[in-house]
Scaffold this active site. Structure first.
Site, mmCIF file in Angstrom:
data_model
loop_
_atom_site.group_PDB
_atom_site.id
_atom_site.type_symbol
_atom_site.label_atom_id
_atom_site.label_comp_id
_atom_site.label_asym_id
_atom_site.label_seq_id
_atom_site.Cartn_x
_atom_site.Cartn_y
_atom_site.Cartn_z
ATOM 1 N N ASN A 34 0.860 -1.080 0.103
ATOM 2 C CA ASN A 34 0.170 -0.153 -0.051
ATOM 3 C C ASN A 34 0.890 1.154 -0.062
ATOM 4 O O ASN A 34 1.428 1.489 1.068
ATOM 5 C CB ASN A 34 -1.079 0.064 1.198
ATOM 6 C CG ASN A 34 -1.740 1.204 1.363
ATOM 7 O OD1 ASN A 34 -1.791 1.900 0.309
ATOM 8 N ND2 ASN A 34 -2.467 1.352 2.453
ATOM 9 N N TRP A 35 1.030 1.896 -1.082
ATOM 10 C CA TRP A 35 1.857 2.999 -1.309
ATOM 11 C C TRP A 35 1.344 4.152 -0.570
ATOM 12 O O TRP A 35 2.245 5.175 -0.449
ATOM 13 C CB TRP A 35 2.243 3.333 -2.594
ATOM 14 C CG TRP A 35 2.991 1.937 -3.538
ATOM 15 C CD1 TRP A 35 3.593 1.101 -3.012
ATOM 16 C CD2 TRP A 35 3.429 2.388 -4.878
ATOM 17 N NE1 TRP A 35 3.916 0.299 -4.082
ATOM 18 C CE2 TRP A 35 4.090 1.001 -5.184
ATOM 19 C CE3 TRP A 35 3.081 3.209 -5.943
ATOM 20 C CZ2 TRP A 35 4.806 0.791 -6.333
ATOM 21 C CZ3 TRP A 35 3.572 2.960 -7.203
ATOM 22 C CH2 TRP A 35 4.304 1.803 -7.344
ATOM 23 N N GLU A 74 -6.534 4.768 7.861
ATOM 24 C CA GLU A 74 -6.326 6.285 7.519
ATOM 25 C C GLU A 74 -7.777 6.912 6.855
ATOM 26 O O GLU A 74 -7.929 8.063 7.067
ATOM 27 C CB GLU A 74 -5.237 6.447 6.745
ATOM 28 C CG GLU A 74 -3.786 6.173 7.616
ATOM 29 C CD GLU A 74 -2.841 5.567 6.793
ATOM 30 O OE1 GLU A 74 -2.680 5.447 5.489
ATOM 31 O OE2 GLU A 74 -1.888 4.738 7.206
ATOM 32 N N GLY A 108 2.708 2.307 10.932
ATOM 33 C CA GLY A 108 3.856 3.370 10.596
ATOM 34 C C GLY A 108 4.482 3.668 12.042
ATOM 35 O O GLY A 108 5.187 4.611 12.046
ATOM 36 N N GLY A 130 3.230 -1.074 4.215
ATOM 37 C CA GLY A 130 3.063 0.134 3.730
ATOM 38 C C GLY A 130 4.300 0.706 3.494
ATOM 39 O O GLY A 130 4.937 0.541 2.495
ATOM 40 N N GLY A 131 5.329 1.297 4.650
ATOM 41 C CA GLY A 131 6.436 1.779 4.517
ATOM 42 C C GLY A 131 7.616 1.068 3.670
ATOM 43 O O GLY A 131 8.019 1.483 2.635
HETATM 44 P P1 13P Z 1 3.172 0.444 7.764
HETATM 45 O O1 13P Z 1 3.534 -0.965 7.016
HETATM 46 O O2 13P Z 1 3.806 1.646 7.225
HETATM 47 O O3 13P Z 1 3.034 0.290 9.213
HETATM 48 O O4 13P Z 1 1.711 0.623 7.137
HETATM 49 C C1 13P Z 1 0.635 -0.740 7.089
HETATM 50 C C2 13P Z 1 -0.518 -0.203 6.351
HETATM 51 O O5 13P Z 1 -1.230 0.843 6.960
HETATM 52 C C3 13P Z 1 -0.778 -0.831 5.152
HETATM 53 O O6 13P Z 1 -2.018 -0.560 4.621
#
Ligand code: 13P
Length: 250
Positions: free
Chosen positions: A10-11, A97, A173, A234-235
């Site tokens: 997920n960018w 989010e 995150g 995510g990251g």
């Molecule tokens: P992170 O991997 O940056 O914690 O984000 C996870 C996320 O929200 C994927 O949708």
């Protein structure tokens, strides 16, 4: 039907079009025979280009959202039909989010899920509790309400196009990953809820991803848990080497 193992990225709101194309090109070059399904969720503006680039690659493309309306005078919105027309096959919905910053409630998400499915997209549906809810021991009731509010009305046939992603908000995150035991407990609970709603076989076949600071270092340990079928990243999905290491861990 065997349960599909998956690593999805997920960018979020990262990467210009040029940067996104470069990352997709690198992934296409490096990920030729993954042992699991691989999906990348990109901003809307990348979808058509990236989906075209990845034709013939095992990597599939997801939108990170879609509108809760079919079409018409909704300035700035992007419909599920438009997403589908880019060549994307998945849509991520219910991300924490979106719930927190854009006030997407159960009803809005229910509409989005229905429109995505009606337009032939598969849905990666995100659920998860915030820190205070976990501290109060309420995580199970929170995720149950999220499922009941937006997806448990679906038919058994429609359910086959749903992938669940458990993403504890306190882990997103933050570098604070759920422990494999915490994640496994929740995934087993979720599978039990699916079994009650759709039957044991459907539950067995449902892909349930873990998301929240999942990275190349902790992925293997999380993925070793029997009810964790992969990750929503995510990251670490923004860096080809890291995302590829996570795919290799699955
Ligand atoms: P992170 O991997 O940056 O914690 O984000 C996870 C996320 O929200 C994927 O949708």
């Amino acid at each position: 039907m065997a349960r599909i193992k998956m690593v999805a990225g997920n960018w979020k709101m990262n990467k210009t079009l040029q940067e996104g194309v470069a990352l997709a090109a690198q992934l296409k070059e490096d990920v030729k025979n993954p042992k699991c399904a691989v999906v990348i969720g990109t901003p809307f503006i990348h979808l058509a280009t990236v989906a075209e680039m990845l034709k013939g690659s095992p990597i599939k493309v997801a939108a990170e959202n879609c509108a809760d309306k079919e079409k018409g005078a909704f300035t700035g919105e992007v419909s599920a039909e438009m997403v589908k027309s880019t060549g994307a096959e998945y849509c991520i919905l219910g991300h924490s989010e979106r719930r927190a910053y854009y006030h997407e409630d159960y009803e809005i998400l229910k509409n989005k899920v229905e429109l995505a499915l009606a337009n032939g997209l598969k849905v990666i549906f995100c659920i998860g509790e915030v820190k205070e809810e976990r501290e109060a021991g309420k995580q199970n009731e929170v995720v149950k309400a999220q499922l009941e509010g937006s997806v448990f009305h679906l038919s058994a046939e429609a359910w086959k196009n749903i992938v669940l992603a458990y993403e504890p908000v306190w882990a997103i995150g933050t570098g604070l990953t759920a422990t494999p035991a915490q994640a496994q407990d929740m995934h087993a609970y979720l599978r039990g809820l699916v079994a009650k709603q759709y039957g044991a076989q459907a539950a067995e076949d449902t892909t349930i991803l873990y998301g929240g600071s999942c990275n190349e270092k902790n992925a293997a340990e999380l993925f070793a848990c029997p009810d964790i079928d992969g990750g929503l990243i995510g990251g670490a999905a923004l860096v080809a080497e890291k995302f590829e290491a996570i795919i290799a861990a699955r």
